[in-house]
Design an enzyme around this catalytic site. Structure first.
Site, mmCIF file in Angstrom:
data_model
loop_
_atom_site.group_PDB
_atom_site.id
_atom_site.type_symbol
_atom_site.label_atom_id
_atom_site.label_comp_id
_atom_site.label_asym_id
_atom_site.label_seq_id
_atom_site.Cartn_x
_atom_site.Cartn_y
_atom_site.Cartn_z
ATOM 1 N N HIS A 51 20.782 38.443 39.277
ATOM 2 C CA HIS A 51 19.381 38.278 38.744
ATOM 3 C C HIS A 51 18.874 39.940 38.749
ATOM 4 O O HIS A 51 19.243 40.445 38.864
ATOM 5 C CB HIS A 51 19.531 38.418 40.540
ATOM 6 C CG HIS A 51 20.155 36.893 41.213
ATOM 7 N ND1 HIS A 51 19.263 35.306 40.874
ATOM 8 C CD2 HIS A 51 21.174 36.830 41.458
ATOM 9 C CE1 HIS A 51 19.941 34.160 41.320
ATOM 10 N NE2 HIS A 51 21.910 35.379 42.200
ATOM 11 N N ARG A 103 15.418 39.802 37.766
ATOM 12 C CA ARG A 103 14.267 39.840 38.149
ATOM 13 C C ARG A 103 12.788 39.528 37.315
ATOM 14 O O ARG A 103 12.161 39.718 37.615
ATOM 15 C CB ARG A 103 14.291 41.037 39.164
ATOM 16 C CG ARG A 103 14.871 41.282 40.342
ATOM 17 C CD ARG A 103 15.674 39.728 41.184
ATOM 18 N NE ARG A 103 16.449 40.404 42.646
ATOM 19 C CZ ARG A 103 16.353 39.340 43.025
ATOM 20 N NH1 ARG A 103 16.310 37.472 43.128
ATOM 21 N NH2 ARG A 103 17.352 39.291 44.452
ATOM 22 N N ASN A 126 16.320 31.598 38.782
ATOM 23 C CA ASN A 126 15.545 31.979 39.856
ATOM 24 C C ASN A 126 14.180 32.824 39.848
ATOM 25 O O ASN A 126 13.796 34.157 40.524
ATOM 26 C CB ASN A 126 15.860 31.830 40.996
ATOM 27 C CG ASN A 126 17.130 32.684 41.444
ATOM 28 O OD1 ASN A 126 17.801 32.859 40.282
ATOM 29 N ND2 ASN A 126 16.458 33.561 43.102
ATOM 30 N N HIS A 132 25.079 27.107 43.784
ATOM 31 C CA HIS A 132 25.459 27.870 45.041
ATOM 32 C C HIS A 132 25.805 26.465 45.854
ATOM 33 O O HIS A 132 24.616 25.298 46.630
ATOM 34 C CB HIS A 132 24.045 28.571 44.966
ATOM 35 C CG HIS A 132 23.916 29.878 46.544
ATOM 36 N ND1 HIS A 132 23.691 30.431 46.529
ATOM 37 C CD2 HIS A 132 24.461 29.369 47.247
ATOM 38 C CE1 HIS A 132 23.310 31.518 48.014
ATOM 39 N NE2 HIS A 132 24.005 29.950 48.501
ATOM 40 N N HIS A 170 30.522 32.299 43.789
ATOM 41 C CA HIS A 170 30.450 33.450 45.348
ATOM 42 C C HIS A 170 31.090 32.894 46.431
ATOM 43 O O HIS A 170 30.464 32.750 47.046
ATOM 44 C CB HIS A 170 29.224 34.038 45.015
ATOM 45 C CG HIS A 170 28.095 33.301 45.287
ATOM 46 N ND1 HIS A 170 28.033 31.776 46.014
ATOM 47 C CD2 HIS A 170 26.964 33.941 44.706
ATOM 48 C CE1 HIS A 170 26.509 31.547 46.188
ATOM 49 N NE2 HIS A 170 25.810 32.723 44.877
ATOM 50 N N ASP A 206 27.307 38.777 41.278
ATOM 51 C CA ASP A 206 26.003 37.948 41.906
ATOM 52 C C ASP A 206 24.794 39.045 41.910
ATOM 53 O O ASP A 206 24.243 39.444 43.219
ATOM 54 C CB ASP A 206 26.536 37.629 43.252
ATOM 55 C CG ASP A 206 24.706 36.418 43.901
ATOM 56 O OD1 ASP A 206 24.462 36.320 43.237
ATOM 57 O OD2 ASP A 206 25.078 36.728 44.702
ATOM 58 N N HIS A 250 16.553 44.361 45.662
ATOM 59 C CA HIS A 250 15.686 44.296 46.582
ATOM 60 C C HIS A 250 15.218 45.584 47.029
ATOM 61 O O HIS A 250 16.396 46.672 46.993
ATOM 62 C CB HIS A 250 15.927 43.471 47.719
ATOM 63 C CG HIS A 250 16.249 42.004 47.512
ATOM 64 N ND1 HIS A 250 15.314 41.052 47.024
ATOM 65 C CD2 HIS A 250 17.746 41.335 47.662
ATOM 66 C CE1 HIS A 250 15.926 40.016 47.010
ATOM 67 N NE2 HIS A 250 16.962 39.973 47.806
#
Length: 448
Positions: free
Chosen positions: A65, A67, A97, A181, A239, A313, A317
């Site tokens: 991810h 972002r 996402n 997922h 995962h 994965d 953040h």
């Protein structure tokens, strides 16, 4: 540093289950010759003496991810692909996402456009499924898109696909690889409510694997696999985190013949619930890091080929976001820079061979996704390669963390092995904590 021709000499080449000493000649971004000894073809050849270091194919990470767009205060394709090449990852598959979500062809292609201008590594993007975008799913070209991502739990935005009829329709209608997922949303909601009643928002982090429990994982994974068997869909389960789920997969048939495949991530192989006390929300992931017994079962399944690939994965953040109370601290963490060094640490511990690491991080992702001409050191293949020094210890600290978020769950860890050189499409992009301004990544294509 864009290079037309490269000669890597005196390398221990780890490829297809063997380690052989030799030289590798690269021309115009492609492996041209692999032999015990190769002489420079012209004075313009860039020569690298590996001095007995280990040369492996570039790692392919099938789940990250990065972002972008929309969440670029956490990360961007540029910053995280830069961190990835420092960790020997030369190709990545990014998830849908983002903001906006990649749930239309137009949005998906916008991400490809960003990557074409900014990515250090090769790239592909998953298309995102929702309860109401089947028409768009059917437009996806399987030759230049990695696959379809479905959140059957723990989604962001409107990406939870929770309508059973829609789910069956998707599984029945597409030939795309479907990556999922799997965590049962209702189980998690019920568990969260029970712990919130007792603790409020400040639930102790050690209850995370009780909230996102073994039962939640198994319920969802078993349903997805049942549906794949019923419809004949090509399913890849992301995962995995529990010993119990291992009974849902098989090692009785070769990877190419499997219709249902499995992935394990670095954090589920490295950490256990005992680490929450020290690491807190920095190791809050979905699915949760669980027991030491789960961790050992995952490792065993990896070694015996029940689990097919290793991924990260990678989901960064900011530290400020992670420092919130349990219910407000987001799940996920940065991993691409440290995944290969972590696996090499397991090699030093005698838990896995170099050949097996290369199989699970390079060869198998290429075979599973049918990536065109990558994942191997083979004549005619794109020249993605990584030199590794197995005896060059270094300690992860804030100064050498390359992620935009500026932290790592591995801070303070000393790794025995170091990625010294990363070549992408034949050009040197990284050398010993120094990056060259070479955004040489290409869009991955697939032989489907």
């Amino acid at each position: 540093m864009i290079m037309d021709s490269v000669l890597i000499k005196n390398a221990n080449i780890v490829n297809e289950g063997k380690i052989t000493n030799g030289d590798v000649y690269i021309e115009k971004g492609v492996f041209k010759e692999i032999a015990p000894q190769i002489s420079a073809k012209s004075p313009d050849v860039h020569i690298f003496d590996a001095e007995g270091k280990y040369l492996i194919p570039g790692v392919i990470d099938d789940q990250v991810h990065f972002r972008e767009p929309g969440l670029t205060h956490k990360a961007t394709i540029e910053t995280e692909s830069r961190a990835a090449v420092a960790g020997g990852i030369t190709s990545f598959i990014e998830q849908p996402n983002t903001v906006p979500q990649a749930t239309t062809i137009e949005r998906l292609e916008e991400k490809y456009t960003i990557a074409s201008k900014t990515s250090y590594a090769n790239y592909s993007f998953m298309f995102g499924g929702t309860n109401d975008n089947l028409e768009e799913i059917l437009k996806v070209n399987p030759k230049n898109v990695a696959g379809l991502k479905l959140f059957l739990g723990s989604s962001t935005g409107n990406m939870l696909v929770d309508n059973p009829e829609v789910l069956e329709k998707i599984f029945s209608s597409t030939d795309l690889l479907i990556a999922v997922h799997c965590e049962d949303e209702q189980t998690i909601r019920d568990n969260t409510a029970a712990y919130k009643e007792k603790y409020g928002d400040d639930i102790p982090i050690e209850f995370h694997p009780k909230i996102r429990s073994e039962e939640a994982c198994y319920l969802s994974s078993s349903r997805a696999i049942e549906l794949a068997k019923k419809t004949g869909a090509r399913l890849h389960v992301f995962h995995l985190s529990t010993a119990k789920e291992m009974e849902l997969f098989t090692n009785k048939i070769p990877l190419e013949e499997k219709k249902i495949t499995a992935e394990v991530c670095i954090h589920h192989l490295w950490f256990s619930e005992e680490d929450y006390k020290e690491k807190g929300t920095l190791i809050k992931w979905n699915p949760a890091v669980k027991t030491a017994e789960d961790r050992e079962a995952l490792f065993e399944a990896l070694l015996n080929d029940t689990i097919d690939v290793i991924a990260t994965d990678h989901a960064p953040h900011t530290k400020e976001e992670k420092d919130n109370v349990y219910t407000k601290a987001p799940s996920g963490g940065p991993l691409v820079q440290h995944a290969l060094p972590a696996m090499l640490e397991f090699y030093h511990q005698g838990k896995i061979s170099l050949e097996k690491i290369v199989e699970k991080m390079c060869h198998s992702p290429a075979r599973l996704f049918q990536v065109e001409k990558r994942g191997y050191i083979k004549e005619g293949y794109f020249a993605d390669a990584v030199l590794v020094d197995l005896n060059a210890p270094w300690t992860v600290n804030k100064e050498n963390v390359a992620y935009k978020c500026g932290w790592s769950p591995f801070e303070g860890t000393t790794f025995k092995s170091r990625i010294t050189h990363t070549f992408i499409n034949g050009s040197l992009v990284y050398k010993n904590f120094k990056w060259y301004d070479v955004k040489n990544g290409k869009r991955l294509t697939f032989t489907r």
